[in-house]
Write a protein that holds these residues in place. Structure first.
Motif, mmCIF file in Angstrom:
data_model
loop_
_atom_site.group_PDB
_atom_site.id
_atom_site.type_symbol
_atom_site.label_atom_id
_atom_site.label_comp_id
_atom_site.label_asym_id
_atom_site.label_seq_id
_atom_site.Cartn_x
_atom_site.Cartn_y
_atom_site.Cartn_z
ATOM 1 N N GLY A 8 0.855 -1.187 0.000
ATOM 2 C CA GLY A 8 0.000 0.000 0.000
ATOM 3 C C GLY A 8 0.889 1.235 0.000
ATOM 4 N N THR A 10 1.380 3.553 -2.081
ATOM 5 C CA THR A 10 0.887 4.838 -2.595
ATOM 6 C C THR A 10 0.160 5.638 -1.513
ATOM 7 N N SER A 11 -0.095 5.030 -0.368
ATOM 8 C CA SER A 11 -0.706 5.767 0.746
ATOM 9 C C SER A 11 0.251 6.871 1.192
ATOM 10 N N ARG A 33 -1.226 -1.723 -6.305
ATOM 11 C CA ARG A 33 -1.924 -1.973 -7.576
ATOM 12 C C ARG A 33 -1.608 -0.935 -8.638
ATOM 13 N N ASP A 59 -2.117 -7.170 -5.370
ATOM 14 C CA ASP A 59 -3.512 -6.819 -5.124
ATOM 15 C C ASP A 59 -4.027 -7.715 -4.000
ATOM 16 N N LEU A 60 -4.410 -7.116 -2.886
ATOM 17 C CA LEU A 60 -4.861 -7.905 -1.727
ATOM 18 C C LEU A 60 -6.233 -8.534 -1.946
ATOM 19 N N ALA A 86 0.478 -1.236 5.032
ATOM 20 C CA ALA A 86 -0.239 0.040 5.155
ATOM 21 C C ALA A 86 -1.544 0.043 4.375
ATOM 22 N N ALA A 87 -1.760 -0.947 3.526
ATOM 23 C CA ALA A 87 -2.951 -0.942 2.665
ATOM 24 C C ALA A 87 -4.226 -1.006 3.496
ATOM 25 N N GLY A 88 -5.254 -0.390 2.988
ATOM 26 C CA GLY A 88 -6.553 -0.422 3.639
ATOM 27 C C GLY A 88 -7.568 0.267 2.770
ATOM 28 N N TYR A 150 -15.711 -1.390 8.510
ATOM 29 C CA TYR A 150 -14.277 -1.023 8.461
ATOM 30 C C TYR A 150 -13.660 -1.177 9.852
ATOM 31 N N LYS A 154 -10.615 -3.646 11.073
ATOM 32 C CA LYS A 154 -9.393 -3.118 11.700
ATOM 33 C C LYS A 154 -9.220 -3.696 13.114
ATOM 34 N N GLY A 181 -5.225 8.196 14.189
ATOM 35 C CA GLY A 181 -6.503 8.902 14.294
ATOM 36 C C GLY A 181 -6.824 9.441 12.908
ATOM 37 N N VAL A 183 -6.066 11.272 9.633
ATOM 38 C CA VAL A 183 -4.863 11.696 8.907
ATOM 39 C C VAL A 183 -5.309 12.234 7.550
ATOM 40 N N THR A 185 -5.339 12.228 4.204
ATOM 41 C CA THR A 185 -4.968 11.391 3.054
ATOM 42 C C THR A 185 -6.167 11.276 2.116
ATOM 43 N N THR A 188 -9.523 10.114 3.708
ATOM 44 C CA THR A 188 -10.365 11.014 4.510
ATOM 45 C C THR A 188 -10.781 12.269 3.738
HETATM 46 N N1 LIG Z 1 -6.428 8.451 6.778
HETATM 47 C C1 LIG Z 1 -6.845 8.182 7.995
HETATM 48 O O1 LIG Z 1 -7.387 9.053 8.700
HETATM 49 C C2 LIG Z 1 -6.639 6.810 8.577
HETATM 50 C C3 LIG Z 1 -6.956 6.606 9.917
HETATM 51 C C4 LIG Z 1 -6.752 5.367 10.497
HETATM 52 C C5 LIG Z 1 -6.198 4.345 9.742
HETATM 53 N N2 LIG Z 1 -5.910 4.540 8.424
HETATM 54 C C6 LIG Z 1 -5.283 3.425 7.696
HETATM 55 O O2 LIG Z 1 -4.031 3.887 7.229
HETATM 56 C C7 LIG Z 1 -3.635 3.112 6.087
HETATM 57 C C8 LIG Z 1 -3.214 4.048 4.968
HETATM 58 O O3 LIG Z 1 -4.382 4.718 4.481
HETATM 59 P P1 LIG Z 1 -4.408 6.196 3.900
HETATM 60 O O4 LIG Z 1 -5.187 7.011 4.820
HETATM 61 O O5 LIG Z 1 -3.041 6.613 3.531
HETATM 62 O O6 LIG Z 1 -5.351 5.983 2.629
HETATM 63 P P2 LIG Z 1 -5.067 5.743 1.088
HETATM 64 O O7 LIG Z 1 -4.268 6.844 0.510
HETATM 65 O O8 LIG Z 1 -6.399 5.438 0.486
HETATM 66 O O9 LIG Z 1 -4.135 4.448 1.074
HETATM 67 C C9 LIG Z 1 -4.656 3.156 1.060
HETATM 68 C C10 LIG Z 1 -3.629 2.251 0.429
HETATM 69 O O10 LIG Z 1 -4.168 0.934 0.396
HETATM 70 C C11 LIG Z 1 -3.950 0.409 -0.912
HETATM 71 N N3 LIG Z 1 -4.939 -0.610 -1.232
HETATM 72 C C12 LIG Z 1 -6.286 -0.529 -1.149
HETATM 73 N N4 LIG Z 1 -6.853 -1.666 -1.586
HETATM 74 C C13 LIG Z 1 -5.818 -2.487 -1.964
HETATM 75 C C14 LIG Z 1 -5.737 -3.789 -2.503
HETATM 76 N N5 LIG Z 1 -6.834 -4.513 -2.795
HETATM 77 N N6 LIG Z 1 -4.522 -4.324 -2.757
HETATM 78 C C15 LIG Z 1 -3.394 -3.610 -2.501
HETATM 79 N N7 LIG Z 1 -3.390 -2.366 -1.992
HETATM 80 C C16 LIG Z 1 -4.604 -1.819 -1.734
HETATM 81 C C17 LIG Z 1 -4.074 1.617 -1.820
HETATM 82 O O11 LIG Z 1 -3.495 1.314 -3.065
HETATM 83 P P3 LIG Z 1 -4.029 1.884 -4.484
HETATM 84 O O12 LIG Z 1 -3.114 3.019 -4.826
HETATM 85 O O13 LIG Z 1 -3.866 0.727 -5.400
HETATM 86 O O14 LIG Z 1 -5.466 2.289 -4.290
HETATM 87 C C18 LIG Z 1 -3.283 2.637 -1.010
HETATM 88 O O15 LIG Z 1 -1.914 2.468 -1.209
HETATM 89 C C19 LIG Z 1 -4.838 2.249 5.760
HETATM 90 O O16 LIG Z 1 -4.661 0.955 6.304
HETATM 91 C C20 LIG Z 1 -5.986 2.943 6.461
HETATM 92 O O17 LIG Z 1 -7.048 2.061 6.735
HETATM 93 C C21 LIG Z 1 -6.111 5.746 7.829
#
Ligand SMILES: NC(=O)c1ccc[n+]([C@@H]2O[C@H](COP(=O)([O-])OP(=O)(O)OC[C@H]3O[C@@H](n4cnc5c(N)ncnc54)[C@H](OP(=O)(O)O)[C@@H]3O)[C@@H](O)[C@H]2O)c1
Length: 244
Positions: A8, A10-11, A33, A59-60, A86-88, A150, A154, A181, A183, A185, A188
């Motif tokens: 993940g 690209t997050s 992906r 791809d998960l 980090a993927a989600g 979700y 988690k 909490g 973030v 990105t 959100t």
């Molecule tokens: N943002 C927040 O406030 C927040 C809070 C708590 C926890 N989180 C967690 O933090 C982590 C990073 O999220 P983020 O906020 O940075 O969001 P994000 O930019 O949407 O990143 C999510 C990542 O997961 C990847 N992903 C999604 N589905 C996938 C799949 N089927 N196979 C492989 N990769 C996949 C995405 O890849 P693609 O580029 O291919 O889509 C992307 O790299 C996640 O686990 C999220 O649940 C986020």
């Protein structure tokens, strides 16, 4: 110098961690992906930090044979010393009420990550070397109507990581759980009701520093530990009446 797989990548949070590790001279395998975006990130890292960064397709959603995937990865790119999962995925609240979407949420946040980390756990345990970092969420600490599929995925992931930490401790392999909490990105972007929103690059740095210090579970930023302590202790009689 070690080689770290970031799933993940690209997050924006993962990017923060990638930069911090690359600055320390570690080599990176950037998995996900979106191969074009990953290639841009890999070039950026190589130019900035003069360290190797490779793009790995993953791809998960794909229920592939993960032990074979890990063997193949190491055969092609060399030993993996650490993994950041980090993927989600958190889709729009209403859509998560649909059964098929809820199942996909569980696949991307729980089943897919667990299948992959199981394979790495066996390899690291046998080698008695390595680390695993998994990004869960504060959403897993208590179910809320706005995102409970979700949050449940988690919560499952966090419990899985806790058990894995207990198992792998005896082999000298560390497992750290990250509970961010809010973030700033892609996940959100545009969501209503956000507060105390953190910078993803800083969150990534905190992840890297905390892993280095051997932490078991972190809330980022740290004040979310207190907020969730309070939220977990609100009696259900009151909590179920709230619109959260
Ligand atoms: N943002 C927040 O406030 C927040 C809070 C708590 C926890 N989180 C967690 O933090 C982590 C990073 O999220 P983020 O906020 O940075 O969001 P994000 O930019 O949407 O990143 C999510 C990542 O997961 C990847 N992903 C999604 N589905 C996938 C799949 N089927 N196979 C492989 N990769 C996949 C995405 O890849 P693609 O580029 O291919 O889509 C992307 O790299 C996640 O686990 C999220 O649940 C986020």
């Amino acid at each position: 110098m070690t080689q770290i797989l970031i799933v993940g990548a690209t997050s924006a949070m993962a990017r923060g961690a990638a930069f911090a590790w690359a600055a320390q001279g570690h080599r990176l395998l950037l998995a996900g992906r979106d191969l074009n975006e990953l290639a841009r990130l890999a070039s950026d890292i190589q130019v900035r930090f003069q360290t190797r960064a490779e793009v790995i397709e993953l791809d998960l959603d794909d229920n592939a044979d993960r032990p074979a995937w890990v063997t193949n990865l190491e055969a092609n790119y060399g030993q993996v010393d650490g993994v950041l999962l980090a993927a989600g995925w958190m889709p729009e609240a209403e859509s998560m009420r649909r059964g098929d979407v809820a199942i996909q949420v569980i696949q991307r946040n729980y089943t897919g990550p667990v299948a992959l980390l199981n394979a790495f756990a066996d390899v690291f345990e046998q080698r008695e070397l390595g680390f695993i970092v998994g990004i869960a969420s504060v959403a897993g600490d208590r179910g809320r109507q706005s995102n409970y599929p979700y949050g449940a995925a988690k919560a499952g992931f966090a419990t899985y990581l806790a058990g894995l930490r207990n198992r792998l401790f005896h082999a000298g392999v560390s497992v750290m759980t990250v509970k961010p909490g809010f973030v700033d990105t892609r996940m959100t972007f545009g969501l209503p009701g956000l507060f105390l929103v953190a910078d993803p690059m800083q969150v990534g740095e905190v992840i890297v520093n905390s892993q280095r210090k051997g932490r078991n579970e972190i809330y980022v930023p740290g004040f979310w530990r207190l907020i969730l302590l309070i939220i977990r202790h609100v009696p259900e009689l009151i909590f179920k009446r709230l619109k959260l």
